[in-house]
Write a protein that holds these residues in place. Structure first.
Motif, mmCIF file in Angstrom:
data_model
loop_
_atom_site.group_PDB
_atom_site.id
_atom_site.type_symbol
_atom_site.label_atom_id
_atom_site.label_comp_id
_atom_site.label_asym_id
_atom_site.label_seq_id
_atom_site.Cartn_x
_atom_site.Cartn_y
_atom_site.Cartn_z
ATOM 1 N N PRO A 1 0.838 -1.215 0.000
ATOM 2 C CA PRO A 1 0.000 0.000 0.000
ATOM 3 C C PRO A 1 0.870 1.262 0.000
ATOM 4 O O PRO A 1 2.047 1.221 0.365
ATOM 5 C CB PRO A 1 -0.788 -0.125 1.306
ATOM 6 C CG PRO A 1 0.052 -0.999 2.175
ATOM 7 C CD PRO A 1 0.740 -1.958 1.263
ATOM 8 N N ALA A 2 0.278 2.360 -0.419
ATOM 9 C CA ALA A 2 0.991 3.637 -0.418
ATOM 10 C C ALA A 2 1.349 4.011 1.020
ATOM 11 O O ALA A 2 0.500 3.987 1.909
ATOM 12 C CB ALA A 2 0.133 4.724 -1.049
ATOM 13 N N LEU A 3 2.610 4.340 1.231
ATOM 14 C CA LEU A 3 3.077 4.714 2.573
ATOM 15 C C LEU A 3 2.801 6.202 2.772
ATOM 16 O O LEU A 3 3.699 7.048 2.708
ATOM 17 C CB LEU A 3 4.565 4.378 2.713
ATOM 18 C CG LEU A 3 4.898 2.888 2.546
ATOM 19 C CD1 LEU A 3 6.392 2.656 2.582
ATOM 20 C CD2 LEU A 3 4.200 2.067 3.609
ATOM 21 N N ASP A 4 1.513 6.484 2.997
ATOM 22 C CA ASP A 4 1.038 7.872 3.058
ATOM 23 C C ASP A 4 0.822 8.368 4.478
ATOM 24 O O ASP A 4 0.237 9.435 4.695
ATOM 25 C CB ASP A 4 -0.259 8.010 2.262
ATOM 26 C CG ASP A 4 -1.345 7.044 2.742
ATOM 27 O OD1 ASP A 4 -1.113 6.334 3.752
ATOM 28 O OD2 ASP A 4 -2.395 6.991 2.094
ATOM 29 N N ILE B 1 6.221 8.030 3.774
ATOM 30 C CA ILE B 1 7.438 8.091 2.959
ATOM 31 C C ILE B 1 7.066 8.703 1.620
ATOM 32 O O ILE B 1 6.351 8.088 0.809
ATOM 33 C CB ILE B 1 8.069 6.690 2.748
ATOM 34 C CG1 ILE B 1 8.385 6.032 4.104
ATOM 35 C CG2 ILE B 1 9.332 6.797 1.910
ATOM 36 C CD1 ILE B 1 9.001 4.659 3.994
ATOM 37 N N GLN B 2 7.513 9.931 1.417
ATOM 38 C CA GLN B 2 7.254 10.599 0.149
ATOM 39 C C GLN B 2 7.991 9.888 -0.981
ATOM 40 O O GLN B 2 8.966 9.179 -0.769
ATOM 41 C CB GLN B 2 7.702 12.066 0.235
ATOM 42 C CG GLN B 2 7.041 12.871 1.353
ATOM 43 C CD GLN B 2 5.552 13.098 1.126
ATOM 44 O OE1 GLN B 2 5.050 12.920 0.020
ATOM 45 N NE2 GLN B 2 4.839 13.492 2.179
ATOM 46 N N ASP B 3 7.527 10.103 -2.201
ATOM 47 C CA ASP B 3 8.105 9.437 -3.368
ATOM 48 C C ASP B 3 9.605 9.725 -3.488
ATOM 49 O O ASP B 3 10.040 10.871 -3.338
ATOM 50 C CB ASP B 3 7.392 9.912 -4.629
ATOM 51 C CG ASP B 3 8.045 9.363 -5.879
ATOM 52 O OD1 ASP B 3 8.077 8.131 -6.039
ATOM 53 O OD2 ASP B 3 8.559 10.184 -6.675
ATOM 54 N N THR B 4 10.394 8.689 -3.737
ATOM 55 C CA THR B 4 11.845 8.853 -3.904
ATOM 56 C C THR B 4 12.340 8.399 -5.279
ATOM 57 O O THR B 4 13.492 8.657 -5.636
ATOM 58 C CB THR B 4 12.606 8.042 -2.843
ATOM 59 O OG1 THR B 4 12.283 6.645 -2.976
ATOM 60 C CG2 THR B 4 12.253 8.513 -1.435
ATOM 61 N N ASP C 1 5.992 6.395 -1.673
ATOM 62 C CA ASP C 1 6.664 5.136 -1.974
ATOM 63 C C ASP C 1 5.792 3.958 -1.573
ATOM 64 O O ASP C 1 4.936 4.057 -0.674
ATOM 65 C CB ASP C 1 8.005 5.056 -1.245
ATOM 66 C CG ASP C 1 9.136 5.690 -2.040
ATOM 67 O OD1 ASP C 1 8.899 6.027 -3.216
ATOM 68 O OD2 ASP C 1 10.243 5.844 -1.485
ATOM 69 N N ARG C 2 6.026 2.825 -2.232
ATOM 70 C CA ARG C 2 5.377 1.561 -1.889
ATOM 71 C C ARG C 2 6.435 0.471 -1.872
ATOM 72 O O ARG C 2 7.426 0.557 -2.594
ATOM 73 C CB ARG C 2 4.316 1.180 -2.934
ATOM 74 C CG ARG C 2 3.164 2.158 -3.074
ATOM 75 C CD ARG C 2 2.332 1.818 -4.293
ATOM 76 N NE ARG C 2 1.216 2.730 -4.476
ATOM 77 C CZ ARG C 2 -0.039 2.446 -4.151
ATOM 78 N NH1 ARG C 2 -0.341 1.258 -3.636
ATOM 79 N NH2 ARG C 2 -1.002 3.327 -4.343
ATOM 80 N N ALA C 3 6.234 -0.547 -1.049
ATOM 81 C CA ALA C 3 7.135 -1.697 -1.070
ATOM 82 C C ALA C 3 6.913 -2.460 -2.370
ATOM 83 O O ALA C 3 5.788 -2.592 -2.842
ATOM 84 C CB ALA C 3 6.881 -2.599 0.133
ATOM 85 N N VAL C 4 8.011 -2.954 -2.963
ATOM 86 C CA VAL C 4 7.956 -3.531 -4.304
ATOM 87 C C VAL C 4 8.555 -4.929 -4.314
ATOM 88 O O VAL C 4 9.579 -5.191 -3.680
ATOM 89 C CB VAL C 4 8.734 -2.644 -5.313
ATOM 90 C CG1 VAL C 4 8.614 -3.205 -6.723
ATOM 91 C CG2 VAL C 4 8.237 -1.218 -5.266
ATOM 92 N N GLY C 5 7.922 -5.835 -5.071
ATOM 93 C CA GLY C 5 8.502 -7.131 -5.394
ATOM 94 C C GLY C 5 8.295 -8.203 -4.347
ATOM 95 O O GLY C 5 7.721 -7.983 -3.283
ATOM 96 N N PRO C 6 8.809 -9.402 -4.634
ATOM 97 C CA PRO C 6 8.593 -10.544 -3.737
ATOM 98 C C PRO C 6 9.252 -10.394 -2.375
ATOM 99 O O PRO C 6 8.830 -11.025 -1.414
ATOM 100 C CB PRO C 6 9.191 -11.727 -4.515
ATOM 101 C CG PRO C 6 10.125 -11.117 -5.503
ATOM 102 C CD PRO C 6 9.538 -9.793 -5.865
ATOM 103 N N PRO D 1 11.544 1.685 -2.605
ATOM 104 C CA PRO D 1 12.467 2.170 -3.642
ATOM 105 C C PRO D 1 13.765 2.760 -3.108
ATOM 106 O O PRO D 1 14.829 2.540 -3.679
ATOM 107 C CB PRO D 1 11.633 3.223 -4.383
ATOM 108 C CG PRO D 1 10.229 2.739 -4.218
ATOM 109 C CD PRO D 1 10.170 2.159 -2.844
ATOM 110 N N SER D 2 13.703 3.507 -2.002
ATOM 111 C CA SER D 2 14.926 4.135 -1.488
ATOM 112 C C SER D 2 15.929 3.081 -0.997
ATOM 113 O O SER D 2 17.140 3.254 -1.147
ATOM 114 C CB SER D 2 14.592 5.112 -0.359
ATOM 115 O OG SER D 2 13.906 4.450 0.701
ATOM 116 N N THR D 3 15.429 2.003 -0.421
ATOM 117 C CA THR D 3 16.331 0.928 0.013
ATOM 118 C C THR D 3 16.858 0.165 -1.187
ATOM 119 O O THR D 3 18.035 -0.194 -1.243
ATOM 120 C CB THR D 3 15.598 -0.031 0.972
ATOM 121 O OG1 THR D 3 15.036 0.714 2.046
ATOM 122 C CG2 THR D 3 16.566 -1.060 1.535
#
Length: 621
Positions: free
Chosen positions: A162-165, A172-175, A187-192, A197-199
């Protein structure tokens, strides 16, 4: 309610015996019953260790890989995936069938095991087990949504959190401008493995060598997760480091407990299922309250039980009473099943670190010449009280401060894990410039078990020294000698790196330093240097430069000696400089009388010239 109550009971048990079992399983590189790790990435196209495997600066502490995004809270069943009749400590028995929860999709499992092999190759002291990656993958994405990936390991559709709003989650604002998560606001957590994105921008990897760092690719994501968990020099065989690593992924104690539960479960055995057929989790940490969905099987059992009730009018007086009491006895079965689990899990709840009773030093001779790699590795065998090997024991090898020998990357201490034979093998050891014996100390962290291994560094040797060329070595007093080249050999082969001592002596029969002969210049105090230590190069040769003749003419000897018996004696000749004889005078000329004559003598041969001045000055003339 009963299902929720049972789940709470199981979570409470996790913090005790299950967590201890997880730590025990961690120390081994392979869990009991697991298949051996692959030699390549199967569906990937790059060998282990290839691709971008560079550890970024910093570590995984201080934030979280997922931004503390929601995760699945389903727990494994109470029954273990061990095959009936097989002890959980038998590592050679592969699990080919078992509970659905123990099945891991083929490509996903290959990615976890490849990541373990790759990280262990670059950071063996971390002791990363693939079962930990599997536990995180289960909690984060249900093993890539049950293995819905293509042949290269990329998910068939993006997996986004989900959107980290800040609304129930971190803010976490978009990075990444939506590059990874498609969201240009937050930002949103991505992938398996659910990287934000920042990490991912810091830790992303290209594990399958396709030229992309893709968080939606299970190979890339699994290797990035492994390196992230190992950050900061963590040793995951140590419980405190293990907990820190998991909490760096998501800062929640319930998350820690859930991951450790799956980690312990997978450590007891797994089996491969086809991609796309893995069991999908249901419960999530962001769903709360009475309307939280249960497993699909839960709603189906209450509905049949409510339907038959109105269909039995006549037997109601006699049947309801006997039928109702048996149903309350149904909940007593979980307590009956619960006590049966500890006996099954008891063997794995004893960590290898506690089962080991002794470290047996290896018998190989640890010798090397200066500035070379030891031919044999330092090894010890971990055994229990009965002398049986113990796998999965963390063993630390430590060098003394007196030696300049080093493990790879200049390390003086390394930690490795014993294999299935109980053997812990240290990385290759390289000798320094010091030739001396020393002792390597092996120990088990947290235990008083130690073993000592003797190692020896010997000097390089040459049994023959010979000058290259035969021109006479002659110089006048105070003059310079030409450069001299000498070649060292051992058993006929060129001998590189050999220390050669050069001494100027008065004769071939003397080994004492000369007091008047040639020298290698002067020291800071102005004293002549007549002894010098040199070393043969990679080709077994050394060049003698800067040799200066002394002030005393004569014949001297440059004596060269090397360990191993090699000697050479070079004759040095000092000559006086050539002298020029004085020029002889010309007999036909007599410059001396001409120079002594009076200037007035030739003017008057008669002798009356002396009176002419007075005559010329007479007033009467």
């Amino acid at each position: 309610m009963a299902a929720q109550f049972g789940r709470r009971l199981r979570r409470g048990a996790t913090s005790g015996a299950i967590v201890a079992a997880a730590v025990a399983a961690l120390a081994a590189s392979q869990g009991p019953g697991a298949l051996p790790p692959p030699t390549d990435n199967l569906s990937g196209d790059s060998a282990i260790g290839a691709g971008d495997a560079t550890t970024p600066p910093g570590g995984g502490d201080g934030g979280s890989a997922t931004g503390d995004s929601p995760y699945y809270t389903d727990l494994p069943p109470l029954n273990t995936p061990n095959r009936p009749g097989v002890a959980p400590t038998a590592p050679t028995v592969p699990i080919v069938t078992g509970p659905a929860e123990a099945g891991i999709p083929a490509t996903v499992l290959a990615a976890y095991r490849r990541a373990e092999a790759s990280v262990r190759a670059s950071d063996p002291s971390c002791n990363l087990p693939w079962q930990l990656l599997a536990g995180i993958g289960k909690v984060e994405s249900g093993q890539a949504r049950g293995g819905r990936v293509d042949g290269n390991g990329t998910t068939l559709s993006p997996i986004l959190g989900p959107a980290l709003d800040g609304n129930g989650f971190a803010l976490i604002q978009d990075t990444d401008r939506g590059a990874f998560d498609g969201d240009t606001t937050h930002d949103r957590a991505v992938g398996p493995m659910q990287f934000i994105p920042s990490t991912w921008a810091v830790w992303g990897q290209d594990a399958n060598g396709d030229g992309k760092k893709d968080p939606n690719n299970i190979y890339d994501a699994a290797q990035a997760a492994g390196m992230y968990l190992c950050a900061g020099g963590r040793n995951l065989a140590i419980k405190a480091d293990l907990d820190r690593a998991i909490l760096s992924y998501n800062r929640s104690t319930e998350y820690l407990t859930t991951v450790l539960t799956w980690f312990e479960y997978y450590g007891r055995g797994t089996h491969t299922v086809p991609d796309g057929t893995g069991q999908l989790p249901v419960d999530r940490s962001d769903r709360f309250g009475p309307d939280r969905p249960l497993r699909p099987t839960a709603p189906t059992s209450p509905s049949p039980s409510t339907t038959p009730t109105p269909d039995r009018p006549s037997p109601k007086p006699t049947n309801p009473a006997p039928t109702t009491p048996p149903k309350p006895t149904e909940p007593t079965k979980p307590p009956t099943t619960e006590p049966t689990r500890p006996p099954v899990g008891t063997p794995v709840e004893i960590p290898p670190t506690l089962r080991v009773a002794r470290l047996k030093p290896g018998t190989a001779a640890l010798t090397a010449v200066t500035e070379s790699t030891f031919a044999q590795a330092a090894t010890v065998t971990a055994v229990d009280a009965a002398g049986r090997p113990v796998a999965g024991v963390s063993v630390r090898f430590e060098l003394p401060a007196t030696t300049d020998a080093r493990f790879p990357a200049g390390a003086t201490t390394v930690t490795v894990t014993s294999d299935a034979r109980g053997v812990a093998k240290a990385p290759a050891l390289r000798a320094g410039e010091k030739a001396e014996p020393f002792t390597i100390r092996a120990s088990v962290p947290g235990r008083s078990l130690t073993a000592e291994l003797k190692a020896t560094v010997e000097v390089r040797k040459a049994d023959a020294l010979a000058r290259v060329g035969d021109a006479a070595l002659t110089a006048t007093t105070g003059g310079d000698y030409a450069e001299v080249t000498v070649e060292g050999r051992l058993d006929g082969a060129l001998a590189p790196g050999v220390t050669v001592t050069a001494v100027v002596t008065d004769s071939a029969d003397s080994a004492q330093q000369s007091a008047d002969g040639p020298s290698f210049g002067k020291d800071a105090a102005g004293n002549s240097i007549r002894t010098k230590v040199l070393k043969t190069d990679a080709n077994g040769r050394l060049s003698i430069k800067g040799l200066v003749a002394g002030e005393k003419a004569g014949s001297y000897v440059l004596l060269l000696t090397a360990p191993g018996g090699g000697t050479a004696k070079l004759t040095l000749t000092v000559t006086e400089p050539a002298t020029t004889p004085p020029a002889s005078p010309d007999p036909t000329t007599d410059p001396a009388p001409t120079a002594s004559e009076s200037p007035s003598a030739p003017a008057s041969p008669s002798g009356s010239a002396s009176a002419s001045p007075s005559a010329s000055t007479s007033p009467t003339a």
